[in-house]
Design a protein around this motif. Structure first.
Motif, PDB file in Angstrom:
ATOM      1  N   UNK A 176       0.752  -1.038   0.018  1.00  0.00           N
ATOM      2  CA  UNK A 176       0.186  -0.044   0.007  1.00  0.00           C
ATOM      3  C   UNK A 176       0.957   1.244   0.137  1.00  0.00           C
ATOM      4  N   UNK A 177       0.711   2.055  -0.801  1.00  0.00           N
ATOM      5  CA  UNK A 177       1.342   3.436  -1.028  1.00  0.00           C
ATOM      6  C   UNK A 177       2.739   3.277  -2.086  1.00  0.00           C
ATOM      7  N   UNK A 178       3.009   2.149  -2.431  1.00  0.00           N
ATOM      8  CA  UNK A 178       4.142   1.891  -3.308  1.00  0.00           C
ATOM      9  C   UNK A 178       4.114   2.762  -4.426  1.00  0.00           C
ATOM     10  N   UNK A 179       4.965   3.196  -4.954  1.00  0.00           N
ATOM     11  CA  UNK A 179       5.163   3.896  -6.244  1.00  0.00           C
ATOM     12  C   UNK A 179       5.164   3.003  -7.439  1.00  0.00           C
ATOM     13  N   UNK A 180       4.134   3.027  -8.248  1.00  0.00           N
ATOM     14  CA  UNK A 180       4.031   2.036  -9.305  1.00  0.00           C
ATOM     15  C   UNK A 180       4.008   2.575 -10.712  1.00  0.00           C
ATOM     16  N   UNK A 181       3.749   4.103 -10.939  1.00  0.00           N
ATOM     17  CA  UNK A 181       3.610   4.452 -12.226  1.00  0.00           C
ATOM     18  C   UNK A 181       3.755   6.108 -12.190  1.00  0.00           C
ATOM     19  N   UNK A 182       3.518   6.798 -13.414  1.00  0.00           N
ATOM     20  CA  UNK A 182       3.642   8.034 -13.744  1.00  0.00           C
ATOM     21  C   UNK A 182       2.992   8.349 -14.995  1.00  0.00           C
ATOM     22  N   UNK A 183       2.364   9.594 -14.729  1.00  0.00           N
ATOM     23  CA  UNK A 183       1.638  10.121 -16.074  1.00  0.00           C
ATOM     24  C   UNK A 183       2.175  11.541 -16.169  1.00  0.00           C
ATOM     25  N   UNK A 184       2.547  11.668 -17.594  1.00  0.00           N
ATOM     26  CA  UNK A 184       2.867  12.879 -17.728  1.00  0.00           C
ATOM     27  C   UNK A 184       2.248  14.145 -18.224  1.00  0.00           C
ATOM     28  N   UNK A 185       1.988  15.189 -17.711  1.00  0.00           N
ATOM     29  CA  UNK A 185       1.306  16.437 -18.063  1.00  0.00           C
ATOM     30  C   UNK A 185      -0.095  16.334 -17.949  1.00  0.00           C
ATOM     31  N   UNK A 186      -0.843  16.010 -16.788  1.00  0.00           N
ATOM     32  CA  UNK A 186      -2.147  16.231 -16.521  1.00  0.00           C
ATOM     33  C   UNK A 186      -2.860  14.968 -16.861  1.00  0.00           C
ATOM     34  N   UNK A 187      -3.639  14.305 -15.847  1.00  0.00           N
ATOM     35  CA  UNK A 187      -4.271  13.149 -16.297  1.00  0.00           C
ATOM     36  C   UNK A 187      -5.385  12.799 -15.148  1.00  0.00           C
ATOM     37  N   UNK A 188      -5.596  11.692 -15.193  1.00  0.00           N
ATOM     38  CA  UNK A 188      -6.793  11.089 -14.129  1.00  0.00           C
ATOM     39  C   UNK A 188      -6.435   9.605 -13.661  1.00  0.00           C
ATOM     40  N   UNK A 189      -6.711   9.521 -12.341  1.00  0.00           N
ATOM     41  CA  UNK A 189      -6.672   8.105 -11.926  1.00  0.00           C
ATOM     42  C   UNK A 189      -8.036   7.615 -11.247  1.00  0.00           C
ATOM     43  N   UNK A 190      -8.435   6.419 -11.724  1.00  0.00           N
ATOM     44  CA  UNK A 190      -9.788   5.949 -11.453  1.00  0.00           C
ATOM     45  C   UNK A 190      -9.681   4.735 -10.522  1.00  0.00           C
ATOM     46  N   UNK A 191     -10.321   4.837  -9.323  1.00  0.00           N
ATOM     47  CA  UNK A 191     -10.338   3.496  -8.453  1.00  0.00           C
ATOM     48  C   UNK A 191     -11.657   2.773  -8.450  1.00  0.00           C
ATOM     49  N   UNK A 192     -11.845   1.524  -8.642  1.00  0.00           N
ATOM     50  CA  UNK A 192     -13.050   0.712  -8.777  1.00  0.00           C
ATOM     51  C   UNK A 192     -12.913  -0.267  -7.504  1.00  0.00           C
ATOM     52  N   UNK A 193     -13.637   0.182  -6.352  1.00  0.00           N
ATOM     53  CA  UNK A 193     -13.512  -0.720  -5.196  1.00  0.00           C
ATOM     54  C   UNK A 193     -14.622  -1.736  -5.058  1.00  0.00           C
ATOM     55  N   UNK A 194     -14.671  -2.728  -4.205  1.00  0.00           N
ATOM     56  CA  UNK A 194     -15.820  -3.767  -4.079  1.00  0.00           C
ATOM     57  C   UNK A 194     -16.904  -2.711  -3.481  1.00  0.00           C
ATOM     58  N   UNK A 195     -18.192  -3.442  -4.068  1.00  0.00           N
ATOM     59  CA  UNK A 195     -19.503  -2.613  -3.410  1.00  0.00           C
ATOM     60  C   UNK A 195     -19.432  -2.364  -1.812  1.00  0.00           C
ATOM     61  N   UNK A 196     -18.697  -3.379  -1.043  1.00  0.00           N
ATOM     62  CA  UNK A 196     -18.848  -3.144   0.341  1.00  0.00           C
ATOM     63  C   UNK A 196     -17.991  -2.079   0.960  1.00  0.00           C
ATOM     64  N   UNK A 197     -17.384  -1.326   0.046  1.00  0.00           N
ATOM     65  CA  UNK A 197     -16.408  -0.133   0.626  1.00  0.00           C
ATOM     66  C   UNK A 197     -17.234   1.023   0.690  1.00  0.00           C
ATOM     67  N   UNK A 198     -16.980   2.137   1.564  1.00  0.00           N
ATOM     68  CA  UNK A 198     -17.553   3.016   2.077  1.00  0.00           C
ATOM     69  C   UNK A 198     -16.808   4.306   1.490  1.00  0.00           C
ATOM     70  N   UNK A 199     -16.956   5.113   0.783  1.00  0.00           N
ATOM     71  CA  UNK A 199     -16.068   6.591   0.420  1.00  0.00           C
ATOM     72  C   UNK A 199     -16.105   7.331   1.448  1.00  0.00           C
ATOM     73  N   UNK A 200     -15.029   7.957   1.659  1.00  0.00           N
ATOM     74  CA  UNK A 200     -14.493   8.850   2.688  1.00  0.00           C
ATOM     75  C   UNK A 200     -14.105   9.905   2.160  1.00  0.00           C
TER      76      UNK A 200
END
Length: 206
Positions: free
Chosen positions: A164-188
């Motif tokens: 968790x928290x491990x650096x795994x990638x990079x996107x150059x010059x403006x972008x987006x990251x999408x998370x898809x979580x199991x339905x039992x997860x509650x957004x904070x």
């Protein structure tokens, strides 16, 4: 603060050019230092103290939240909780794993380059998807290219173990990251919230 590995040769090049121009034209070359400063701040890599809460699902990117809601998993169409983070050119662009686990899938998809702040970018833009088998269930994280971001870098392969928290990638010059979580997860988090990769807790398990 250091410079991200993905930008070191770019930063070195623009700084060398600015220095050379200073030697030739002196202070008249100061406009050339402005793009150098912009590029340096874009590729900056500040030290991160990763959130150690084992129940936390961490942000994969720096930026602000542009979507929170129910959505279908891009893997099999099953119900999921989706949280999207838009990264402007002023954000740190390193991506970090939201959870610990084993990579079940790592795949790149060709696509367009719409503004990454738009929801249609999740499905139409060039992107790289990883699926993680985590203690919370299967978590999908998608790096999405944007209007200016034409290069998505992901260093994880199927079968890799990630923290968790491990650096795994990079996107150059403006972008987006999408998370898809199991339905039992509650957004904070909520729309408009500012988040930081590896630090902000995006959701928890109900």
């Amino acid at each position: 603060m250091t410079i991200a590995p993905e930008g070191r040769w770019i930063v070195s090049g623009v700084v060398a050019l600015a220095v050379a121009c200073f030697w030739i034209w002196g202070w008249a070359s100061w406009p050339l230092w402005l793009p150098s400063i912009v590029i340096i701040q874009f590729f900056r890599e500040p030290a991160r103290h990763i959130n150690a809460d084992n129940d936390a699902i961490l942000s994969p990117a720096d930026g602000h939240v542009v979507f929170v809601g129910k959505e279908k998993s891009p893997i099999d169409g099953s119900p999921a909780v989706k949280i999207s983070v838009f990264m402007s050119v002023f954000n740190v662009h390193s991506n970090r794993s939201p959870v610990a686990g084993i990579i079940l899938q790592s795949e790149r998809f060709a696509g367009s380059f719409f503004n990454a702040a738009l929801d249609k970018a999740s499905h139409n833009n060039e992107r790289h998807l990883i699926e993680i088998n985590s203690p919370h269930g299967r978590v999908v994280c998608v790096q999405v290219a944007g209007l200016l971001a034409r290069r998505v870098l992901c260093y994880l392969k199927t079968g890799d173990t990630v923290k968790a928290g491990q650096r795994y990638g990079f996107i150059r010059f403006g972008s987006r990251a999408d998370l898809y979580l199991p339905p039992h997860c509650v957004p904070l988090v909520a729309l408009g919230d500012s988040v930081k990769a590896g630090i902000t807790c995006m959701a928890t398990v109900a």
